[in-house]
Design a protein around this motif. Structure first.
Motif, PDB file in Angstrom:
ATOM      1  N   PHE A  33      -4.273  -9.532   0.419  1.00  8.60           N
ATOM      2  CA  PHE A  33      -2.893  -9.277   0.955  1.00  8.60           C
ATOM      3  C   PHE A  33      -2.772  -7.836  -0.010  1.00  8.60           C
ATOM      4  O   PHE A  33      -1.606  -7.329   0.805  1.00  8.60           O
ATOM      5  CB  PHE A  33      -2.570 -10.257  -0.010  1.00  8.60           C
ATOM      6  N   ASN A  34      -3.267  -7.366  -0.509  1.00  6.75           N
ATOM      7  CA  ASN A  34      -3.367  -6.443  -1.576  1.00  6.75           C
ATOM      8  C   ASN A  34      -3.537  -5.212  -0.570  1.00  6.75           C
ATOM      9  O   ASN A  34      -3.003  -3.942  -0.574  1.00  6.75           O
ATOM     10  CB  ASN A  34      -4.186  -5.705  -2.898  1.00  6.75           C
ATOM     11  N   ILE A  35      -3.805  -5.738   0.625  1.00  2.00           N
ATOM     12  CA  ILE A  35      -4.473  -3.861   1.657  1.00  2.00           C
ATOM     13  C   ILE A  35      -3.599  -3.856   2.113  1.00  2.00           C
ATOM     14  O   ILE A  35      -3.133  -3.390   3.166  1.00  2.00           O
ATOM     15  CB  ILE A  35      -6.465  -4.272   1.658  1.00  2.00           C
ATOM     16  N   PHE A  36      -3.862  -5.078   3.349  1.00  2.00           N
ATOM     17  CA  PHE A  36      -3.145  -5.464   4.384  1.00  2.00           C
ATOM     18  C   PHE A  36      -1.265  -6.155   4.543  1.00  2.00           C
ATOM     19  O   PHE A  36      -0.882  -6.354   5.296  1.00  2.00           O
ATOM     20  CB  PHE A  36      -3.729  -6.707   5.618  1.00  2.00           C
ATOM     21  N   GLY A  37      -1.334  -6.521   2.914  1.00  2.00           N
ATOM     22  CA  GLY A  37       0.054  -7.041   2.993  1.00  2.00           C
ATOM     23  C   GLY A  37       1.601  -5.758   3.308  1.00  2.00           C
ATOM     24  O   GLY A  37       1.086  -4.495   2.976  1.00  2.00           O
ATOM     25  N   GLU A  81      -0.244  -1.367  -3.983  1.00  2.00           N
ATOM     26  CA  GLU A  81      -1.805  -1.485  -4.046  1.00  2.00           C
ATOM     27  C   GLU A  81      -2.775  -0.447  -3.620  1.00  2.00           C
ATOM     28  O   GLU A  81      -2.841   0.404  -3.272  1.00  2.00           O
ATOM     29  CB  GLU A  81      -2.558  -2.630  -4.152  1.00  2.00           C
ATOM     30  N   ALA A  82      -3.385   0.034  -5.238  1.00  2.00           N
ATOM     31  CA  ALA A  82      -4.313   1.527  -4.862  1.00  2.00           C
ATOM     32  C   ALA A  82      -5.224   1.183  -3.700  1.00  2.00           C
ATOM     33  O   ALA A  82      -5.685   1.712  -3.238  1.00  2.00           O
ATOM     34  CB  ALA A  82      -5.300   1.422  -6.383  1.00  2.00           C
ATOM     35  N   SER A  83      -5.521  -0.340  -3.975  1.00  2.00           N
ATOM     36  CA  SER A  83      -6.613  -0.906  -2.104  1.00  2.00           C
ATOM     37  C   SER A  83      -5.837  -0.232  -1.247  1.00  2.00           C
ATOM     38  O   SER A  83      -6.524  -0.088  -0.069  1.00  2.00           O
ATOM     39  CB  SER A  83      -7.107  -1.623  -3.081  1.00  2.00           C
ATOM     40  N   SER A  84      -4.971  -0.618  -1.207  1.00  2.00           N
ATOM     41  CA  SER A  84      -4.084  -1.110   0.464  1.00  2.00           C
ATOM     42  C   SER A  84      -3.733   0.905   0.494  1.00  2.00           C
ATOM     43  O   SER A  84      -4.369   1.477   1.295  1.00  2.00           O
ATOM     44  CB  SER A  84      -2.419  -0.772   0.048  1.00  2.00           C
TER      45      SER A  84
END
Length: 189
Positions: A35-39, A44-47
């Motif tokens: 979710f942190n990437i694709f939400g 978020e840093a990962s996104s």
């Protein structure tokens, strides 16, 4: 929604399998790292790392802009991209996440690649056994719960000796039990 009346729900340790006459799906809660990437609207840093790598591949100047926002948290972003790849079944999404993590590793001075290498090895094994010819659609959590030795035993039971040997070599496991079973099967039949 499913059009067929024959639907089977099978509880699993990390979700529910849905079997119909034409499909085999798994339903599970979306992990926080995914979710942190694709939400939608996530900051978020990962996104930002994921989209920075995407823009870098497109040769866009926006890659630098995304990176500048996360340089103080790039190690967390790399770890989260690696972790998110564990939960994906789609090989293209796995590759995108792993490539983004690899891209981000270049900006970390003392990054230890152990987790990255371990995840890449296991994803390669999982993707090999998920193909239709083999038909063992394990999740990452199920793989660890079962252990690699049990997976190899399942392949041997199905007489998939070549794949079992390749996986054993890939994971640095002993091949002797596979060879013994193959030899016994050859002699008996």
């Amino acid at each position: 929604t499913y059009d067929h009346p024959a639907i089977f729900l099978i509880p699993e340790m990390d979700g529910v399998r849905v079997l119909t006459r034409e499909s085999h799906e798994i339903v599970q809660k979306v992990p926080k790292c995914v979710f942190n990437i694709f939400g939608i609207g996530v900051t978020e840093a990962s996104s930002f790392l994921f989209y920075s790598h995407k823009k870098f591949c497109e040769r866009s100047h926006q890659a630098d802009e995304y990176l500048s926002l996360i340089m103080d948290r790039i190690d967390v972003a790399v770890d989260e991209c690696i972790k998110a790849a564990n939960y994906e079944f789609d090989t293209e999404t796995q590759k995108s996440l792993i490539r983004a993590a690899h891209f981000g590793k270049g900006f970390i001075a003392n990054h230890k690649p152990d987790e990255y290498i371990r995840v890449c090895k296991i994803l390669r094994v999982l993707n090999a056994v998920r193909v239709d010819e083999i038909g063992i659609p394990l999740t990452f959590a199920q793989f660890y719960h079962l252990t690699p030795a049990v997976l190899i035993d399942r392949l041997v039971f199905r007489k998939k000796y070549a794949l079992a040997i390749q996986i054993a070599k890939h994971l640095n496991l002993s091949e002797s039990r596979i060879m013994e079973h193959w030899a016994y099967h050859k002699i008996m039949y």
